[in-house]
Design a protein around this motif. Sequence first.
Motif, PDB file in Angstrom:
ATOM      1  N   TRP A 147      85.908   0.958  60.837  1.00 19.27           N
ATOM      2  CA  TRP A 147      85.308   0.210  59.731  1.00 19.27           C
ATOM      3  C   TRP A 147      83.912   0.735  59.367  1.00 19.27           C
ATOM      4  O   TRP A 147      83.317   0.287  58.396  1.00 19.27           O
ATOM      5  CB  TRP A 147      85.192  -1.272  60.086  1.00 19.27           C
ATOM      6  CG  TRP A 147      86.496  -1.948  60.391  1.00 19.27           C
ATOM      7  CD1 TRP A 147      87.741  -1.577  59.961  1.00 19.27           C
ATOM      8  CD2 TRP A 147      86.681  -3.105  61.230  1.00 19.27           C
ATOM      9  NE1 TRP A 147      88.693  -2.427  60.461  1.00 19.27           N
ATOM     10  CE2 TRP A 147      88.075  -3.383  61.241  1.00 19.27           C
ATOM     11  CE3 TRP A 147      85.833  -3.935  61.953  1.00 19.27           C
ATOM     12  CZ2 TRP A 147      88.619  -4.448  61.952  1.00 19.27           C
ATOM     13  CZ3 TRP A 147      86.363  -5.002  62.658  1.00 19.27           C
ATOM     14  CH2 TRP A 147      87.751  -5.257  62.661  1.00 19.27           C
ATOM     15  N   GLY A 148      83.383   1.642  60.171  1.00 17.97           N
ATOM     16  CA  GLY A 148      82.032   2.130  59.935  1.00 17.97           C
ATOM     17  C   GLY A 148      80.974   1.105  60.280  1.00 17.97           C
ATOM     18  O   GLY A 148      79.847   1.143  59.770  1.00 17.97           O
ATOM     19  N   ASP A 149      81.327   0.163  61.159  1.00 12.42           N
ATOM     20  CA  ASP A 149      80.404  -0.898  61.577  1.00 12.42           C
ATOM     21  C   ASP A 149      79.758  -0.484  62.900  1.00 12.42           C
ATOM     22  O   ASP A 149      80.361  -0.603  63.959  1.00 12.42           O
ATOM     23  CB  ASP A 149      81.186  -2.204  61.743  1.00 12.42           C
ATOM     24  CG  ASP A 149      80.283  -3.394  62.076  1.00 12.42           C
ATOM     25  OD1 ASP A 149      79.108  -3.174  62.433  1.00 12.42           O
ATOM     26  OD2 ASP A 149      80.755  -4.535  61.982  1.00 12.42           O
ATOM     27  N   GLN A 150      78.542   0.019  62.829  1.00 14.47           N
ATOM     28  CA  GLN A 150      77.843   0.493  64.024  1.00 14.47           C
ATOM     29  C   GLN A 150      76.503  -0.231  64.172  1.00 14.47           C
ATOM     30  O   GLN A 150      75.487   0.364  64.525  1.00 14.47           O
ATOM     31  CB  GLN A 150      77.641   2.005  63.946  1.00 14.47           C
ATOM     32  CG  GLN A 150      78.937   2.807  63.899  1.00 14.47           C
ATOM     33  CD  GLN A 150      79.765   2.654  65.158  1.00 14.47           C
ATOM     34  OE1 GLN A 150      79.350   3.073  66.244  1.00 14.47           O
ATOM     35  NE2 GLN A 150      80.950   2.046  65.056  1.00 14.47           N
ATOM     36  N   GLU A 151      76.529  -1.521  63.932  1.00 12.81           N
ATOM     37  CA  GLU A 151      75.309  -2.334  64.035  1.00 12.81           C
ATOM     38  C   GLU A 151      74.814  -2.337  65.481  1.00 12.81           C
ATOM     39  O   GLU A 151      75.579  -2.598  66.417  1.00 12.81           O
ATOM     40  CB  GLU A 151      75.599  -3.763  63.576  1.00 12.81           C
ATOM     41  CG  GLU A 151      74.384  -4.655  63.546  1.00 12.81           C
ATOM     42  CD  GLU A 151      74.740  -6.084  63.183  1.00 12.81           C
ATOM     43  OE1 GLU A 151      73.813  -6.849  62.917  1.00 12.81           O
ATOM     44  OE2 GLU A 151      75.943  -6.425  63.188  1.00 12.81           O
ATOM     45  N   ASN A 152      73.535  -2.046  65.670  1.00 11.51           N
ATOM     46  CA  ASN A 152      72.989  -1.887  67.024  1.00 11.51           C
ATOM     47  C   ASN A 152      73.104  -3.162  67.861  1.00 11.51           C
ATOM     48  O   ASN A 152      73.405  -3.090  69.058  1.00 11.51           O
ATOM     49  CB  ASN A 152      71.530  -1.438  66.948  1.00 11.51           C
ATOM     50  CG  ASN A 152      71.406   0.034  66.621  1.00 11.51           C
ATOM     51  OD1 ASN A 152      72.025   0.877  67.266  1.00 11.51           O
ATOM     52  ND2 ASN A 152      70.617   0.367  65.615  1.00 11.51           N
ATOM     53  N   SER A 153      72.853  -4.316  67.265  1.00  6.24           N
ATOM     54  CA  SER A 153      72.907  -5.559  68.044  1.00  6.24           C
ATOM     55  C   SER A 153      74.322  -5.824  68.544  1.00  6.24           C
ATOM     56  O   SER A 153      74.522  -6.260  69.685  1.00  6.24           O
ATOM     57  CB  SER A 153      72.412  -6.739  67.209  1.00  6.24           C
ATOM     58  OG  SER A 153      73.225  -6.925  66.064  1.00  6.24           O
ATOM     59  N   THR A 154      75.326  -5.540  67.684  1.00 10.21           N
ATOM     60  CA  THR A 154      76.717  -5.732  68.094  1.00 10.21           C
ATOM     61  C   THR A 154      77.095  -4.773  69.210  1.00 10.21           C
ATOM     62  O   THR A 154      77.694  -5.171  70.227  1.00 10.21           O
ATOM     63  CB  THR A 154      77.663  -5.520  66.899  1.00 10.21           C
ATOM     64  OG1 THR A 154      77.349  -6.463  65.875  1.00 10.21           O
ATOM     65  CG2 THR A 154      79.113  -5.686  67.312  1.00 10.21           C
ATOM     66  N   LEU A 155      76.753  -3.505  69.045  1.00  8.13           N
ATOM     67  CA  LEU A 155      77.084  -2.511  70.071  1.00  8.13           C
ATOM     68  C   LEU A 155      76.372  -2.813  71.380  1.00  8.13           C
ATOM     69  O   LEU A 155      76.946  -2.650  72.470  1.00  8.13           O
ATOM     70  CB  LEU A 155      76.725  -1.107  69.571  1.00  8.13           C
ATOM     71  CG  LEU A 155      77.573  -0.587  68.406  1.00  8.13           C
ATOM     72  CD1 LEU A 155      77.045   0.751  67.913  1.00  8.13           C
ATOM     73  CD2 LEU A 155      79.043  -0.457  68.815  1.00  8.13           C
ATOM     74  N   ALA A 156      75.122  -3.274  71.307  1.00 11.58           N
ATOM     75  CA  ALA A 156      74.382  -3.628  72.524  1.00 11.58           C
ATOM     76  C   ALA A 156      75.092  -4.755  73.272  1.00 11.58           C
ATOM     77  O   ALA A 156      75.243  -4.709  74.504  1.00 11.58           O
ATOM     78  CB  ALA A 156      72.959  -4.038  72.179  1.00 11.58           C
ATOM     79  N   SER A 157      75.553  -5.768  72.529  1.00 13.05           N
ATOM     80  CA  SER A 157      76.249  -6.892  73.160  1.00 13.05           C
ATOM     81  C   SER A 157      77.564  -6.451  73.788  1.00 13.05           C
ATOM     82  O   SER A 157      77.913  -6.876  74.898  1.00 13.05           O
ATOM     83  CB  SER A 157      76.515  -7.989  72.122  1.00 13.05           C
ATOM     84  OG  SER A 157      75.312  -8.524  71.632  1.00 13.05           O
ATOM     85  N   ILE A 158      78.303  -5.586  73.082  1.00 12.12           N
ATOM     86  CA  ILE A 158      79.582  -5.113  73.616  1.00 12.12           C
ATOM     87  C   ILE A 158      79.375  -4.289  74.881  1.00 12.12           C
ATOM     88  O   ILE A 158      80.044  -4.508  75.907  1.00 12.12           O
ATOM     89  CB  ILE A 158      80.335  -4.288  72.551  1.00 12.12           C
ATOM     90  CG1 ILE A 158      80.794  -5.196  71.409  1.00 12.12           C
ATOM     91  CG2 ILE A 158      81.532  -3.551  73.167  1.00 12.12           C
ATOM     92  CD1 ILE A 158      81.389  -4.444  70.233  1.00 12.12           C
ATOM     93  N   TYR A 159      78.426  -3.338  74.847  1.00 14.55           N
ATOM     94  CA  TYR A 159      78.201  -2.490  76.022  1.00 14.55           C
ATOM     95  C   TYR A 159      77.656  -3.302  77.192  1.00 14.55           C
ATOM     96  O   TYR A 159      77.983  -3.026  78.355  1.00 14.55           O
ATOM     97  CB  TYR A 159      77.253  -1.344  75.670  1.00 14.55           C
ATOM     98  CG  TYR A 159      77.880  -0.281  74.793  1.00 14.55           C
ATOM     99  CD1 TYR A 159      79.131   0.247  75.108  1.00 14.55           C
ATOM    100  CD2 TYR A 159      77.236   0.190  73.656  1.00 14.55           C
ATOM    101  CE1 TYR A 159      79.726   1.206  74.306  1.00 14.55           C
ATOM    102  CE2 TYR A 159      77.822   1.168  72.844  1.00 14.55           C
ATOM    103  CZ  TYR A 159      79.067   1.665  73.176  1.00 14.55           C
ATOM    104  OH  TYR A 159      79.657   2.620  72.391  1.00 14.55           O
ATOM    105  N   ASN A 160      76.843  -4.308  76.895  1.00 17.29           N
ATOM    106  CA  ASN A 160      76.326  -5.157  77.965  1.00 17.29           C
ATOM    107  C   ASN A 160      77.463  -5.899  78.659  1.00 17.29           C
ATOM    108  O   ASN A 160      77.532  -5.955  79.891  1.00 17.29           O
ATOM    109  CB  ASN A 160      75.312  -6.155  77.397  1.00 17.29           C
ATOM    110  CG  ASN A 160      74.642  -6.980  78.471  1.00 17.29           C
ATOM    111  OD1 ASN A 160      74.218  -6.462  79.508  1.00 17.29           O
ATOM    112  ND2 ASN A 160      74.539  -8.281  78.254  1.00 17.29           N
TER     113      ASN A 160
END
Length: 438
Positions: A147-160
């Motif tokens: 989807w081209g959704d690479q929002e930093n806050s979302t990725l940070a939450s997922i990786y955490n």
Amino acid sequence: MRNDNRPKMLGAKIQELRITKGLTQGELGQGLVTPSMISQIESGRANPSYKLLCQLAERLEVPLAHLTAEYHETMSIGVQLKTLQACKEKKEFSDALMICENLLQNELPNNVLKEVLFVKAECLVWTRKPDEAIECFRDLLKRLNEWGDQENSTLASIYNLLGCAYFNKLDLLTAHSYFVQADSHIQKIDNLDIAQGYIQYNLGRVHEWMDDTEAARVHYEQALAVFNEVSNSHRELANLYYAIGINRTKDNDLASADKYLNDAIALYKASNMIDMIQKVKETQAFHCVSKHDPGEAKLIMLNCCNYFKEAGDYQYVAYTYAKLAMLALSEGNLDEAQDFLGTMERENDRNQVLPVTNHFWAYIYRVYAQYHFHKLNYGEAVKYANRSAEIFDIIGLKREAAKSLQITVDSETEEGNLPAALATSKKAIEILSKEGGK
């Protein structure tokens, strides 16, 4: 297509629960709606708002998801999403997962699908289903990339949370790599975010487990700075104070450890978290109180043990008795150590507690090894020390594995078996080399 029986299904459930509770329609609706409205809801002639649904569930003393358990598939997606978030916030994770599955049967817009998959994976983490959580997060990451959704806050939450899932699997190196990725994304956000505190706390935890106390201390201090700035949660601060307290004991900074543990107890009391209060007290007694008053420390730990029994936390009962035995061994009191180990064995038999591959049992086997070493039963000491080392090695605690193997080395040396002692020493060095040669 909307189910015309939807209001009747919900109304019947509300009526059933109201009658079971012994409430009249007026009592159920008091301060909320009229008895007439309750009657209309129960007969299916009126449909309650989401807000009223939450209020009725609270008055009926049932989880919201229980009230709507047979109703999710016919609820609007918007109401299901609100119910989902309410369940997650109340930590009703099983109910939240059920709603997720119902929602995922629909064609959902990308933003809604993103929310549902994230909540599903998060709930799987907290219900100790790490493999399912990892699979779900990977699916979500693949979709976000498409989807081209690479929002930093979302990725940070997922990786955490991916780090937490691997931490639950005791795959510490992989957990650490994901926490680092989470940190790299959260650092790209300009505003201070509480997620920064969670990530630093998790980095501290994984370094603590890998016995890197100095790195753990740095991350805990960074987490504390964030929580003090942006969090009002007693629980978050209590967890952090507890972690810092344990960290200080490893540096033998007992005065500082005692202070942080006392602060943790005070905050857990404010949140009425009795189980955590007892665990902190047990930790404090073992590490701090025992240094100046071993007798008092044992009394505190025994009181905590009684609480763990009543709570049904039998693994922690075993762990606490093993620590009591270790205290007795440190005083040279072999008879008392034997009594504590014997009590632990009887409790395990009574409650059908079986050994598992985790740090509790690795520690328990080490205590047995120490006990047999002091009793000059070197063969038994070697057996238990090797078992302890094997578990510590499997779960990634290399330094702890090496510590247990040292008991094997000492036992083999006492037996005069120097070739075996040398071979075990080399094995310990090889294990430590896996951690980077520390």
